[in-house]
Design a protein around this motif. Structure first.
Motif, PDB file in Angstrom:
ATOM      1  N   ALA A  45       1.379  -1.339  -0.173  1.00 32.82           N
ATOM      2  CA  ALA A  45      -0.206  -0.038   0.191  1.00 32.82           C
ATOM      3  C   ALA A  45       1.015   1.318  -0.069  1.00 32.82           C
ATOM      4  N   PRO A  46       0.536   2.149  -0.482  1.00 30.95           N
ATOM      5  CA  PRO A  46       1.120   3.705  -0.655  1.00 30.95           C
ATOM      6  C   PRO A  46       1.792   4.090   0.814  1.00 30.95           C
ATOM      7  N   GLU A  47       1.028   4.067   1.781  1.00 30.61           N
ATOM      8  CA  GLU A  47       1.290   4.141   3.079  1.00 30.61           C
ATOM      9  C   GLU A  47       2.630   3.452   3.263  1.00 30.61           C
ATOM     10  N   LYS A  48       3.059   2.656   2.859  1.00 27.70           N
ATOM     11  CA  LYS A  48       4.395   1.458   3.521  1.00 27.70           C
ATOM     12  C   LYS A  48       5.264   1.983   2.625  1.00 27.70           C
ATOM     13  N   ASN A  49       5.788   3.128   1.689  1.00 27.08           N
ATOM     14  CA  ASN A  49       6.322   3.262   0.930  1.00 27.08           C
ATOM     15  C   ASN A  49       7.165   2.780   0.254  1.00 27.08           C
ATOM     16  N   THR A  72      10.779   0.403  -3.697  1.00 28.96           N
ATOM     17  CA  THR A  72      11.022  -0.035  -5.067  1.00 28.96           C
ATOM     18  C   THR A  72      12.365   0.270  -6.144  1.00 28.96           C
ATOM     19  N   ARG A  73      12.332   1.714  -6.204  1.00 27.56           N
ATOM     20  CA  ARG A  73      13.321   2.156  -6.880  1.00 27.56           C
ATOM     21  C   ARG A  73      14.963   2.095  -6.871  1.00 27.56           C
ATOM     22  N   ALA A  74      14.988   1.974  -4.761  1.00 29.72           N
ATOM     23  CA  ALA A  74      16.297   2.100  -4.897  1.00 29.72           C
ATOM     24  C   ALA A  74      16.354   0.377  -4.798  1.00 29.72           C
ATOM     25  N   VAL A  75      15.702  -0.567  -4.593  1.00 30.25           N
ATOM     26  CA  VAL A  75      15.949  -1.735  -4.841  1.00 30.25           C
ATOM     27  C   VAL A  75      16.150  -2.578  -6.749  1.00 30.25           C
ATOM     28  N   ALA A  76      15.601  -1.806  -7.085  1.00 34.15           N
ATOM     29  CA  ALA A  76      15.628  -1.571  -8.576  1.00 34.15           C
ATOM     30  C   ALA A  76      16.625  -1.143  -8.945  1.00 34.15           C
ATOM     31  N   LEU A 111       5.350  -1.698  -8.063  1.00 37.18           N
ATOM     32  CA  LEU A 111       6.230  -2.139  -8.078  1.00 37.18           C
ATOM     33  C   LEU A 111       6.699  -2.936  -9.661  1.00 37.18           C
ATOM     34  N   ARG A 112       6.079  -3.510  -9.598  1.00 37.06           N
ATOM     35  CA  ARG A 112       5.338  -3.984 -11.123  1.00 37.06           C
ATOM     36  C   ARG A 112       6.280  -2.927 -12.678  1.00 37.06           C
ATOM     37  N   ASP A 113       5.826  -1.881 -12.330  1.00 34.47           N
ATOM     38  CA  ASP A 113       5.773  -0.873 -13.635  1.00 34.47           C
ATOM     39  C   ASP A 113       7.084  -0.636 -13.271  1.00 34.47           C
ATOM     40  N   ILE A 114       7.567  -0.697 -12.302  1.00 32.62           N
ATOM     41  CA  ILE A 114       8.804  -0.055 -12.067  1.00 32.62           C
ATOM     42  C   ILE A 114       9.901  -0.989 -12.486  1.00 32.62           C
ATOM     43  N   PHE A 115       9.973  -2.130 -12.046  1.00 33.02           N
ATOM     44  CA  PHE A 115      10.362  -3.279 -12.714  1.00 33.02           C
ATOM     45  C   PHE A 115      10.615  -3.468 -13.836  1.00 33.02           C
ATOM     46  N   ALA A 116       9.702  -3.517 -14.349  1.00 31.58           N
ATOM     47  CA  ALA A 116       9.396  -3.292 -15.973  1.00 31.58           C
ATOM     48  C   ALA A 116      10.073  -2.015 -16.002  1.00 31.58           C
ATOM     49  N   GLU A 117       9.825  -1.016 -16.362  1.00 26.89           N
ATOM     50  CA  GLU A 117      10.452   0.553 -16.523  1.00 26.89           C
ATOM     51  C   GLU A 117      11.908   0.403 -17.011  1.00 26.89           C
ATOM     52  N   GLY A 145      13.264  -2.235 -17.096  1.00 29.48           N
ATOM     53  CA  GLY A 145      13.675  -4.067 -17.793  1.00 29.48           C
ATOM     54  C   GLY A 145      13.987  -4.149 -16.952  1.00 29.48           C
ATOM     55  N   LEU A 146      13.881  -4.547 -15.914  1.00 33.75           N
ATOM     56  CA  LEU A 146      13.977  -5.936 -14.572  1.00 33.75           C
ATOM     57  C   LEU A 146      12.982  -6.778 -13.775  1.00 33.75           C
ATOM     58  N   ALA A 147      11.756  -6.756 -15.388  1.00 30.83           N
ATOM     59  CA  ALA A 147      10.512  -7.345 -14.646  1.00 30.83           C
ATOM     60  C   ALA A 147      10.529  -9.147 -14.471  1.00 30.83           C
ATOM     61  N   ALA A 148      12.164  -9.165 -14.958  1.00 27.26           N
ATOM     62  CA  ALA A 148      12.342 -11.284 -14.692  1.00 27.26           C
ATOM     63  C   ALA A 148      13.400 -11.311 -13.986  1.00 27.26           C
ATOM     64  N   ARG A 149      13.109 -10.386 -12.812  1.00 26.68           N
ATOM     65  CA  ARG A 149      14.297 -10.858 -11.446  1.00 26.68           C
ATOM     66  C   ARG A 149      12.682  -9.983 -10.523  1.00 26.68           C
ATOM     67  N   LEU A 150      11.784  -9.577 -10.290  1.00 26.65           N
ATOM     68  CA  LEU A 150      10.855  -9.581  -9.498  1.00 26.65           C
ATOM     69  C   LEU A 150      10.090 -10.594  -9.767  1.00 26.65           C
ATOM     70  N   HIS A 151       9.341 -11.274  -8.357  1.00 26.22           N
ATOM     71  CA  HIS A 151       9.041 -11.819  -7.511  1.00 26.22           C
ATOM     72  C   HIS A 151       7.747 -11.722  -6.509  1.00 26.22           C
ATOM     73  N   ILE A 152       6.610 -11.577  -6.625  1.00 26.68           N
ATOM     74  CA  ILE A 152       5.596 -11.464  -5.921  1.00 26.68           C
ATOM     75  C   ILE A 152       5.290 -12.411  -5.439  1.00 26.68           C
ATOM     76  N   ALA A 153       5.095 -12.900  -4.392  1.00 30.62           N
ATOM     77  CA  ALA A 153       4.751 -14.363  -3.823  1.00 30.62           C
ATOM     78  C   ALA A 153       3.013 -14.135  -3.870  1.00 30.62           C
ATOM     79  N   GLY A 154       2.192 -13.124  -3.273  1.00 27.06           N
ATOM     80  CA  GLY A 154       1.652 -12.680  -3.038  1.00 27.06           C
ATOM     81  C   GLY A 154       1.921 -13.119  -1.245  1.00 27.06           C
ATOM     82  N   VAL A 155       0.341 -12.521  -0.729  1.00 25.69           N
ATOM     83  CA  VAL A 155      -0.231 -13.642   0.368  1.00 25.69           C
ATOM     84  C   VAL A 155       0.366 -15.181   0.973  1.00 25.69           C
ATOM     85  N   LEU A 156       1.352 -15.056   2.447  1.00 27.24           N
ATOM     86  CA  LEU A 156       1.556 -16.401   2.317  1.00 27.24           C
ATOM     87  C   LEU A 156       1.261 -16.633   4.045  1.00 27.24           C
ATOM     88  N   GLN A 157       1.331 -17.839   4.750  1.00 25.53           N
ATOM     89  CA  GLN A 157       1.372 -17.911   6.047  1.00 25.53           C
ATOM     90  C   GLN A 157       1.939 -18.563   6.551  1.00 25.53           C
TER      91      GLN A 157
END
Length: 176
Positions: free
Chosen positions: A68-72, A77-81, A104-110, A112-124
């Motif tokens: 969410a946006p409030e999580k900065n 994502t820009r720093a990690v990208a 997140l996806r847009d930043i990595f796609a812009e 050229g790093l989309a293949a190195r972003l992995h979003i696993a969803g909610v896990l427990q």
């Protein structure tokens, strides 16, 4: 409302200080939420990497939380990208879901790093522990947290944490 109580419990010193600033005069006890260390002590990091298509020898920066946006997250994502772009074996593993996933996806796609972003969803439970054990470092950029539980969980999994010096994080993360 808090001043009508005999005792107020706050999950962190930052929240206690905020309550005091807002005029609460009732005694406030800081009682952090506990984490069952045994739930995070073991995890199948290599198996989780295989499941997510992350190379065994990759350096994995990770994040866990509501997207969410409030999580900065745009800042994070820009720093990690930037890091991932300068290190060919680096990947970014994100656990969670929310409205900022597209950012997140847009930043990595812009980049050229989309293949190195992995979003696993909610896990427990075990899947969450496995994912944390697949990471090499935990990155967190929220500027205000009630208590920073995900930081405690990451450290319980043995991860070094990089976080902003912010309310909620500063009670959990100490420099060095």
């Amino acid at each position: 409302y808090a001043n009508l109580s005999d005792q107020v419990f706050a999950p962190s010193e930052s929240i206690r200080d905020l309550l005091l600033q807002r005029g609460v005069t009732t005694p406030i006890a800081v009682v952090p939420t506990g984490v069952h260390l045994e739930h995070f002590a073991r995890g199948d990091g290599p198996g989780f990497r295989r499941q997510m298509g992350i190379p065994e020898d990759a350096f994995v920066a990770g994040h866990l939380g509501r997207l969410a946006p409030e999580k900065n997250l745009e800042f994070l994502t820009r720093a990690v990208a930037d890091f991932v772009g300068r290190h060919p074996s680096a990947h970014f593993l994100v656990i969670g879901s929310g409205p900022s996933e597209t950012v997140l996806r847009d930043i990595f796609a812009e980049a050229g790093l989309a293949a190195r972003l992995h979003i696993a969803g909610v896990l427990q439970q075990q899947a969450l522990s496995d994912a944390l054990h697949a990471m090499d470092v935990f990155a967190f950029a929220s500027t205000s947290e009630t208590q920073g539980m995900v930081l405690t969980e990451a450290m319980a999994a043995g991860l070094p944490v990089v976080a902003l010096d912010a309310p909620g994080a500063r009670e959990v993360v100490r420099d060095r």
